[in-house]
Every structure is written in C-alpha cells, then in structure tokens.
Design a protein around this motif. Sequence first.
Motif, mmCIF file in Angstrom:
data_model
loop_
_atom_site.group_PDB
_atom_site.id
_atom_site.type_symbol
_atom_site.label_atom_id
_atom_site.label_comp_id
_atom_site.label_asym_id
_atom_site.label_seq_id
_atom_site.Cartn_x
_atom_site.Cartn_y
_atom_site.Cartn_z
ATOM 1 N N LYS A 48 0.732 -1.353 -0.016
ATOM 2 C CA LYS A 48 -0.028 0.027 0.168
ATOM 3 C C LYS A 48 0.898 1.172 0.001
ATOM 4 O O LYS A 48 0.706 2.224 -0.771
ATOM 5 C CB LYS A 48 -0.959 0.004 1.294
ATOM 6 N N ARG A 61 0.581 3.885 -2.831
ATOM 7 C CA ARG A 61 0.316 5.408 -2.761
ATOM 8 C C ARG A 61 1.535 6.275 -3.317
ATOM 9 O O ARG A 61 1.115 7.342 -3.700
ATOM 10 C CB ARG A 61 0.051 5.571 -1.093
ATOM 11 N N GLN A 68 1.167 6.621 -7.052
ATOM 12 C CA GLN A 68 -0.098 7.362 -7.311
ATOM 13 C C GLN A 68 0.171 9.118 -6.882
ATOM 14 O O GLN A 68 -0.456 9.753 -7.805
ATOM 15 C CB GLN A 68 -1.309 7.094 -6.609
ATOM 16 N N LYS A 69 0.889 9.113 -6.068
ATOM 17 C CA LYS A 69 1.206 10.684 -5.630
ATOM 18 C C LYS A 69 2.084 11.139 -6.905
ATOM 19 O O LYS A 69 1.847 12.342 -7.341
ATOM 20 C CB LYS A 69 1.908 10.533 -4.303
#
Length: 397
Positions: free
Chosen positions: A149, A153, A156-157
């Motif tokens: 995760k 993340r 994705q950031k």
Amino acid sequence: MTFAGDTLARLIRDEGTRVLATLVRVIGSVDLAEDAVQDAVVRALETWPRDGVPDNPRAWLLVTARRRAVDVLRREAKRVGKEADAMPLADEDPPPSVIRDDLLRLVFTCCHPCLSVDAQVALSLRTLGGLSTAEVARGLRLPEATAAKRLTRAKQKIATAGIPYRVPAAEELPERLSGVAATVYLIFNEGYAGVRAPLVDEAVRLARLLASLMPDEPTVLGLLALLLLHDARRCTRVADDGLPVLLADQDRSLWDAVLIQEGVLLVGRALRRTPSVPNPYVVEAAIAACHALAPTYESTNWDAVISWYDVLFTVRPSPVVSLNRAAAIAERDGAAVALPLVDALDVLADYPWWHATRAELLHRLGNRSAALTAVASAEAAGLGAGHAALLRRRAGE
C-alpha cells in the motif's frame, strides 16, 4: 543459488535499475516501466544461465522490457494499437551520459520532498534497489500488505501530483540532494541499528550509485565515506550472546581494512571539494575516520574528534551533537568533567541515548544506583533491549 548465480542476479539487478530509469523517461510511467522491467528480469534469470549472458546485457533488458510495455499498452481497453506503436523508441545502447541523467531523474523522483519520508524509503528500496515488495516489507519490518500500500500510494502521488521526472535546477540541487542523502542514510541506520545486513547493503549500494553519478559532490562523497567507515566494523558489533559490543571492546583486527581505506580516501576527496562551509556528512565521516584509523581505542585522537564535533556543531547545531561531543570529552578528560555537560542537555530527556550516556558516566564514577536508574529511563525512552542489557550488566559490575 551458486556464487555464479548470485553474481548473475546482481548483474541483472544493477542493469535492470539502469534500464528502468531509461524506460520511465521513454514511457512516462513508473508503474508500467517497473512491471515491464520486472518481466524482463525474470526472463533473463530464466534464459541467461542456459543461453549465456548477452554481449550487451543492458540492451537486451531494454529491448525486452520495451516489448513488454508495448504489449501491455495494446491490451489496455482505453488505448488503441497505434498509440502503443507510437511509443518513442528507446536507444538500445544509450551512452553513459544519457544513462547517468536517467538515473539521476529516477533518484530525485523517488526522493521528492512531496513524498513522505516513509514513502521515499520504500520507493527507493523498491525502484532504485530493485527489491521485491516482500523484500521491502522484510527490510522495514512491515506486513507485506502495508509495504504494498505504501508503494502504491507513493506511485499514485507521483502521477496525480505531477511530480516532474527531472534533475533539479542548479539552485534547487543542494536542498534536494540533502533530502536524497537523508533518505539513503535513514535506510542505512534502519539496518545498522537493527543489525539487518540487507538494508545496510542496499544503503551502501545506493550511496555508491550516487557517488558514480555525482563524483564531485561533497555531500555524496561524505555520505558514502560515512557508511563505509561504519560498515567496516560490521562483524565486531555484536557478541556471540547477541549483546552489542562497545567500540572500546571491538576487535579491531577484524575490521574491514579495505572499506576503511576507501572511506578515508573518500573523506580526503570530499574535504578537497568542500567549499568554505563543510558538509555535515563529510564532518561525520571525518569523525568516523578518526576512530577507524586508531590502532587501539586508547590511542584514539580525542582532540581531533572533539574538534570535528565543534565543526559539526557550527554547520548542524543540535543537542545530539553536543551529547556526542560530551561523550568524547569523557574519554579525554574523564567522566567527572563530562557528566555536568551531559546533565545540562536535559532537553534530550526523551532521547534514550541521553539516559544511556548518563548511565555509562555514572557507572564510571561508581554510582551504581544512579546508573541503574538511568538505564531504566533509557529503556523507557526506547533504548533497544540489547543495549539496555549491556548497560545493566556494566552498571552491576
């Protein structure tokens, strides 16, 4: 895996990192590039032991990874074939200057200040270090799902925040490079404090990569020197009973002389390239060199160590630097001189090593009861069980 297999895996992993950096530039997606390179690496591990290592391993991996990326794009429902075919072609054998720039872009993307420190560490291990998600999780002592995760993340950031894939401009470089060095040093400390060799190895590998990309940067040279000089003592830091061994008690004949020599030479190079204000990593490496060059603990040049701590305080003032300086003064001038200096740093009351230092000095002064109380405070503040047990044993002597 045999030694030859280990060597082959390392070659594939090193070249894979360079291929990843180039492929990210070509296709603009860290996720897709990573998946494509991982597939190419798996194929290499399957075929190279049987067919032999290609004459140009990097080109083989780049072509294989690009083909994989094209196949993925073609299968995506929202893309048409011609879009995949229109992907810019990557030079099968880019020149060293291009590879260097690609790697620098990837380094500064993984360590971008918009990402949390935890995300930078995980992403650096996964993307720059080539570790699997499971290996990242083991190294950071996280559940694999948590590591996955965190990595998701972070990627994705990068995508949603539009983090640029570029080398910082000249005026940005000092601050950004400081952040990159801090991430690598944090990885090293995570491994060094917990005696986790894989994390230490990865930090040294990343520092070497930075030094190869930026050979004239004092920050990078100082960081690599500091890591090597600490790592040179690896095999002497833990006793057979699992307890840590104090620097004074380590068998210096077992220290890695090759790493020490390399570290000391790097300190010299870094100092020659240092401007008027020295870099903190260079100063810390100089302190480590003072310890590494002393044939015995008693012959350590404590005047030099204390002087370097004075310099460090001018460039990075902090109570922790003052604490370390006081510990050096204890070696030169005695515990009675140093204890008031340590006691004056009660701003560090939540710092376990402040209590641990007090415990050691009180032990030397013969105050067993106060030393044991300080050990208990150190443990309550988070000192590791091994160091606490060692201090308790010493205080009870």
